[in-house]
Design a protein around this motif. Sequence first.
Motif, PDB file in Angstrom:
ATOM      1  N   LEU A  10      -1.970   5.869  11.291  1.00 22.82           N
ATOM      2  CA  LEU A  10      -0.991   4.910  11.878  1.00 22.82           C
ATOM      3  C   LEU A  10      -1.698   3.575  12.102  1.00 22.82           C
ATOM      4  O   LEU A  10      -1.070   2.608  11.848  1.00 22.82           O
ATOM      5  CB  LEU A  10      -0.562   5.664  13.165  1.00 22.82           C
ATOM      6  CG  LEU A  10       0.897   5.031  13.845  1.00 22.82           C
ATOM      7  CD1 LEU A  10       2.041   5.123  13.099  1.00 22.82           C
ATOM      8  CD2 LEU A  10       1.174   5.710  15.338  1.00 22.82           C
ATOM      9  N   ILE A  11      -2.887   3.833  12.839  1.00 24.27           N
ATOM     10  CA  ILE A  11      -3.598   2.362  13.011  1.00 24.27           C
ATOM     11  C   ILE A  11      -3.803   1.701  11.626  1.00 24.27           C
ATOM     12  O   ILE A  11      -3.841   0.329  11.492  1.00 24.27           O
ATOM     13  CB  ILE A  11      -4.993   2.500  13.892  1.00 24.27           C
ATOM     14  CG1 ILE A  11      -4.408   2.843  15.189  1.00 24.27           C
ATOM     15  CG2 ILE A  11      -5.715   1.401  13.694  1.00 24.27           C
ATOM     16  CD1 ILE A  11      -5.672   3.594  16.211  1.00 24.27           C
ATOM     17  N   ALA A  12      -4.326   2.529  10.686  1.00 21.64           N
ATOM     18  CA  ALA A  12      -4.818   1.904   9.328  1.00 21.64           C
ATOM     19  C   ALA A  12      -3.371   1.269   8.652  1.00 21.64           C
ATOM     20  O   ALA A  12      -3.519  -0.033   8.351  1.00 21.64           O
ATOM     21  CB  ALA A  12      -5.143   2.860   8.313  1.00 21.64           C
ATOM     22  N   TRP A  13      -2.236   1.997   8.701  1.00 23.46           N
ATOM     23  CA  TRP A  13      -1.071   1.186   8.151  1.00 23.46           C
ATOM     24  C   TRP A  13      -0.630  -0.099   9.043  1.00 23.46           C
ATOM     25  O   TRP A  13      -0.106  -0.885   8.412  1.00 23.46           O
ATOM     26  CB  TRP A  13       0.037   2.282   8.153  1.00 23.46           C
ATOM     27  CG  TRP A  13      -0.181   3.290   6.988  1.00 23.46           C
ATOM     28  CD1 TRP A  13      -0.397   4.499   7.061  1.00 23.46           C
ATOM     29  CD2 TRP A  13       0.287   2.823   5.652  1.00 23.46           C
ATOM     30  NE1 TRP A  13      -0.248   5.026   5.791  1.00 23.46           N
ATOM     31  CE2 TRP A  13      -0.078   4.140   4.731  1.00 23.46           C
ATOM     32  CE3 TRP A  13       0.831   1.960   5.058  1.00 23.46           C
ATOM     33  CZ2 TRP A  13       0.445   3.867   3.336  1.00 23.46           C
ATOM     34  CZ3 TRP A  13       0.816   1.722   3.835  1.00 23.46           C
ATOM     35  CH2 TRP A  13       0.664   2.594   2.996  1.00 23.46           C
ATOM     36  N   LEU A  14      -1.080   0.289  10.318  1.00 21.92           N
ATOM     37  CA  LEU A  14      -0.223  -1.247  11.079  1.00 21.92           C
ATOM     38  C   LEU A  14      -1.526  -2.049  10.762  1.00 21.92           C
ATOM     39  O   LEU A  14      -0.945  -3.328  10.736  1.00 21.92           O
ATOM     40  CB  LEU A  14      -0.570  -0.591  12.684  1.00 21.92           C
ATOM     41  CG  LEU A  14      -0.371  -1.896  13.430  1.00 21.92           C
ATOM     42  CD1 LEU A  14       1.110  -2.366  13.314  1.00 21.92           C
ATOM     43  CD2 LEU A  14      -0.613  -1.464  14.889  1.00 21.92           C
ATOM     44  N   GLY A  15      -2.548  -2.057  10.451  1.00 26.80           N
ATOM     45  CA  GLY A  15      -3.486  -3.022   9.924  1.00 26.80           C
ATOM     46  C   GLY A  15      -3.124  -3.560   8.600  1.00 26.80           C
ATOM     47  O   GLY A  15      -3.150  -4.807   8.339  1.00 26.80           O
ATOM     48  N   ILE A  16      -2.690  -2.740   7.661  1.00 25.30           N
ATOM     49  CA  ILE A  16      -2.335  -3.060   6.393  1.00 25.30           C
ATOM     50  C   ILE A  16      -1.137  -3.932   6.582  1.00 25.30           C
ATOM     51  O   ILE A  16      -0.830  -4.959   5.800  1.00 25.30           O
ATOM     52  CB  ILE A  16      -2.085  -1.799   5.564  1.00 25.30           C
ATOM     53  CG1 ILE A  16      -3.387  -1.251   5.040  1.00 25.30           C
ATOM     54  CG2 ILE A  16      -1.283  -2.301   4.253  1.00 25.30           C
ATOM     55  CD1 ILE A  16      -3.225  -0.033   4.264  1.00 25.30           C
ATOM     56  N   ALA A  17      -0.181  -3.599   7.317  1.00 22.67           N
ATOM     57  CA  ALA A  17       1.025  -4.347   7.555  1.00 22.67           C
ATOM     58  C   ALA A  17       0.761  -5.754   7.923  1.00 22.67           C
ATOM     59  O   ALA A  17       1.405  -6.726   7.663  1.00 22.67           O
ATOM     60  CB  ALA A  17       1.789  -3.573   8.473  1.00 22.67           C
ATOM     61  N   LEU A  18      -0.081  -5.793   9.075  1.00 20.10           N
ATOM     62  CA  LEU A  18      -0.484  -7.126   9.653  1.00 20.10           C
ATOM     63  C   LEU A  18      -1.023  -7.969   8.785  1.00 20.10           C
ATOM     64  O   LEU A  18      -0.922  -9.436   8.539  1.00 20.10           O
ATOM     65  CB  LEU A  18      -1.511  -6.751  10.790  1.00 20.10           C
ATOM     66  CG  LEU A  18      -0.579  -6.213  12.102  1.00 20.10           C
ATOM     67  CD1 LEU A  18      -1.712  -5.955  13.212  1.00 20.10           C
ATOM     68  CD2 LEU A  18       0.630  -7.281  12.653  1.00 20.10           C
ATOM     69  N   LEU A  19      -1.966  -7.444   7.875  1.00 24.39           N
ATOM     70  CA  LEU A  19      -2.549  -8.187   6.860  1.00 24.39           C
ATOM     71  C   LEU A  19      -1.680  -8.649   5.886  1.00 24.39           C
ATOM     72  O   LEU A  19      -1.742  -9.911   5.335  1.00 24.39           O
ATOM     73  CB  LEU A  19      -3.903  -7.270   6.141  1.00 24.39           C
ATOM     74  CG  LEU A  19      -5.097  -7.235   6.801  1.00 24.39           C
ATOM     75  CD1 LEU A  19      -5.946  -6.293   6.237  1.00 24.39           C
ATOM     76  CD2 LEU A  19      -5.695  -8.644   7.100  1.00 24.39           C
TER      77      LEU A  19
END
Length: 90
Positions: A10-19
């Motif tokens: 979940l944190i990884a996908w949130l990071g990808i979304a923000l980038l």
Amino acid sequence: MSLVWFNGMLIAWLGIALLSFGSLLWKPAPYGRYFDPRWGRPLRARVGWILMETPAVLVLPAFFLASERTNDRILWVFLSAWLVHYVHRA
């Protein structure tokens, strides 16, 4: 599936979304009228659509079959309804 693994994903996908969000503020996505051949070969629309939708059709059944609840008939009904709807829509 452990909660630690889920939270990590979940944190990884949130990071990808923000980038992605941040980068798309300065550079348009290279498809459609902004197509840029430096980003790769163009695909026909139908091929691109199939490639985009295939993971959704494969991943949900894969996770369901890997779960411990495959003997629940109601879940089979919901999975079947979702697959019929999604494949028809796609």
